[in-house]
Design a protein around this motif. Structure first.
Motif, PDB file in Angstrom:
ATOM      1  N   MET A  36      -2.766  36.223  34.225  1.00 14.26           N
ATOM      2  CA  MET A  36      -4.025  35.663  33.391  1.00 14.26           C
ATOM      3  C   MET A  36      -4.394  34.154  33.711  1.00 14.26           C
ATOM      4  O   MET A  36      -5.396  33.651  33.742  1.00 14.26           O
ATOM      5  CB  MET A  36      -3.879  35.882  31.699  1.00 14.26           C
ATOM      6  CG  MET A  36      -5.052  35.626  31.082  1.00 14.26           C
ATOM      7  SD  MET A  36      -4.669  35.648  29.266  1.00 14.26           S
ATOM      8  CE  MET A  36      -3.145  34.781  28.713  1.00 14.26           C
ATOM      9  N   LYS A  83      -5.826  33.490  37.061  1.00 12.53           N
ATOM     10  CA  LYS A  83      -7.325  33.973  36.982  1.00 12.53           C
ATOM     11  C   LYS A  83      -8.229  32.938  36.606  1.00 12.53           C
ATOM     12  O   LYS A  83      -9.315  32.865  36.818  1.00 12.53           O
ATOM     13  CB  LYS A  83      -7.485  35.338  36.231  1.00 12.53           C
ATOM     14  CG  LYS A  83      -7.186  36.385  36.906  1.00 12.53           C
ATOM     15  CD  LYS A  83      -7.204  37.690  36.141  1.00 12.53           C
ATOM     16  CE  LYS A  83      -6.468  39.003  36.854  1.00 12.53           C
ATOM     17  NZ  LYS A  83      -6.465  40.088  35.847  1.00 12.53           N
ATOM     18  N   TYR A  87     -10.954  32.879  40.122  1.00 17.84           N
ATOM     19  CA  TYR A  87     -11.176  34.192  40.732  1.00 17.84           C
ATOM     20  C   TYR A  87     -10.766  35.249  40.005  1.00 17.84           C
ATOM     21  O   TYR A  87      -9.626  34.999  39.339  1.00 17.84           O
ATOM     22  CB  TYR A  87     -10.284  34.038  42.278  1.00 17.84           C
ATOM     23  CG  TYR A  87     -10.814  32.927  43.257  1.00 17.84           C
ATOM     24  CD1 TYR A  87     -12.074  33.418  44.118  1.00 17.84           C
ATOM     25  CD2 TYR A  87     -10.408  31.833  43.307  1.00 17.84           C
ATOM     26  CE1 TYR A  87     -12.609  32.846  44.961  1.00 17.84           C
ATOM     27  CE2 TYR A  87     -10.743  30.952  44.197  1.00 17.84           C
ATOM     28  CZ  TYR A  87     -11.716  31.419  44.996  1.00 17.84           C
ATOM     29  OH  TYR A  87     -12.331  30.371  46.042  1.00 17.84           O
ATOM     30  N   HIS A  88     -11.429  36.345  40.242  1.00 14.27           N
ATOM     31  CA  HIS A  88     -11.033  37.623  39.418  1.00 14.27           C
ATOM     32  C   HIS A  88      -9.660  38.039  39.920  1.00 14.27           C
ATOM     33  O   HIS A  88      -8.999  38.781  38.976  1.00 14.27           O
ATOM     34  CB  HIS A  88     -11.881  38.597  39.629  1.00 14.27           C
ATOM     35  CG  HIS A  88     -11.609  39.882  38.884  1.00 14.27           C
ATOM     36  ND1 HIS A  88     -11.512  39.849  37.461  1.00 14.27           N
ATOM     37  CD2 HIS A  88     -11.518  41.326  39.086  1.00 14.27           C
ATOM     38  CE1 HIS A  88     -11.288  41.131  37.141  1.00 14.27           C
ATOM     39  NE2 HIS A  88     -11.183  42.046  38.195  1.00 14.27           N
ATOM     40  N   MET A  89      -9.448  37.953  41.352  1.00  9.62           N
ATOM     41  CA  MET A  89      -8.473  38.449  41.723  1.00  9.62           C
ATOM     42  C   MET A  89      -7.530  37.321  42.831  1.00  9.62           C
ATOM     43  O   MET A  89      -7.717  37.487  44.002  1.00  9.62           O
ATOM     44  CB  MET A  89      -8.424  39.791  42.811  1.00  9.62           C
ATOM     45  CG  MET A  89      -9.058  40.891  42.120  1.00  9.62           C
ATOM     46  SD  MET A  89      -9.580  42.179  42.897  1.00  9.62           S
ATOM     47  CE  MET A  89      -8.278  42.497  43.941  1.00  9.62           C
TER      48      MET A  89
END
Length: 193
Positions: free
Chosen positions: A80, A83, A88-90
Motif C-alpha cells: 500500500m 502504491k 503507480y497502481h502496480m
C-alpha cells in the motif's frame, strides 16, 4: 507485607517498592503487616521520583506503538505504501527492488511490535535492562522510517526531498530520546531485577 511509605502490597524479595520506589530494608522495620490506611503522602523529588510518565509508557504508549507498528507492517507487506508513494497502481512492475524493500521493512515493523510488548513487560517488572530496551526502541522507531525513505528514493531514482515536517519529526524524536534517557537515569535505582 506492605510498603510503609505508600501502603502498596509487596512480594518478597524486593529491594524497592514498585509503586513509590521506597527502598525496602531487609528487616521488618520497613514493612507493615497492614496497608497504610489514610496515611497522607508527601512526595518530594529528593525521596520520591515521580512515576507518572513511567505508568503512561507501560500502560498506554508501548501498546499504542505496537498497534501502530502492526499497521505499518500491514501497509508495507501489502504494498500500500509503495502504491501511494509512487503514484503507480502496480509499482513493483516498474521498480525492481521495491517489493523486497517493502517486505524487509514490513518484517522489521512486525519485530518492532513484538519488541514493544516485550519491553513493556520488562519495564513493568523493573528489569535492569528495560530502560535501555525502551531507549533502543525509540531510536529504531525514529531511524526505520528515515532508512526506508532513503532506500525508497534510491530504488525509484527520484530526488530525496527533505520537508520541514521530516526535520521537525526528527528533532522531536531526538528530544524525546534525550528526555527519556534523563528520566530513566534518575530512576535507575528502581530497575534492579
Amino acid at each position: 507485607m506492605y510498603c510503609i511509605k505508600c501502603g502498596a502490597p509487596l512480594k518478597y524479595p524486593v529491594r524497592f517498592c514498585p509503586m513509590c520506589g521506597e527502598p525496602i530494608l531487609s528487616g521488618y522495620d520497613s514493612f507493615e503487616k497492614q496497608p497504610a490506611a489514610g496515611r497522607r503522602q508527601i512526595y518530594t523529588y529528593e525521596n520520591h521520583a515521580p512515576m507518572k510518565w513511567f505508568k503512561f509508557v507501560i500502560w498506554v504508549q508501548l501498546f499504542l506503538t505496537a498497534f501502530v507498528s502492526l499497521g505499518c507492517a500491514c501497509g508495507y507487506l501489502s504494498g500500500m505504501y509503495s502504491k501511494i508513494n509512487t503514484g503507480y497502481h502496480m509499482p513493483y512492475s516498474y521498480f525492481r527492488g521495491l517489493r523486497l524493500l517493502d517486505i524487509i521493512i514490513g518484517i522489521i515493523y512486525l519485530l518492532l511490535a513484538a519488541a514493544d510488548i516485550y519491553t513493556r513487560f520488562q519495564l513493568s517488572g523493573f528489569k535492569r535492562i528495560a530502560p535501555r530496551l525502551y531507549i533502543y526502541l525509540l531510536i529504531f522507531n525514529m531511524v526505520i522510517p528515515m532508512l526506508y525513505l532513503v532506500l525508497f528514493h534510491l530504488i525509484v531514482l527520484s530526488k530525496l526531498i527533505v520537508t520541514p515536517t521530516m526535520i521537525v519529526t526528527v528533532v522531536i524524536d531526538g528530544i524525546m530520546i534525550a528526555l527519556n534517557i534523563i528520566y530513566f537515569k534518575k530512576r535507575e535505582h528502581l530497575f534492579v531485577n
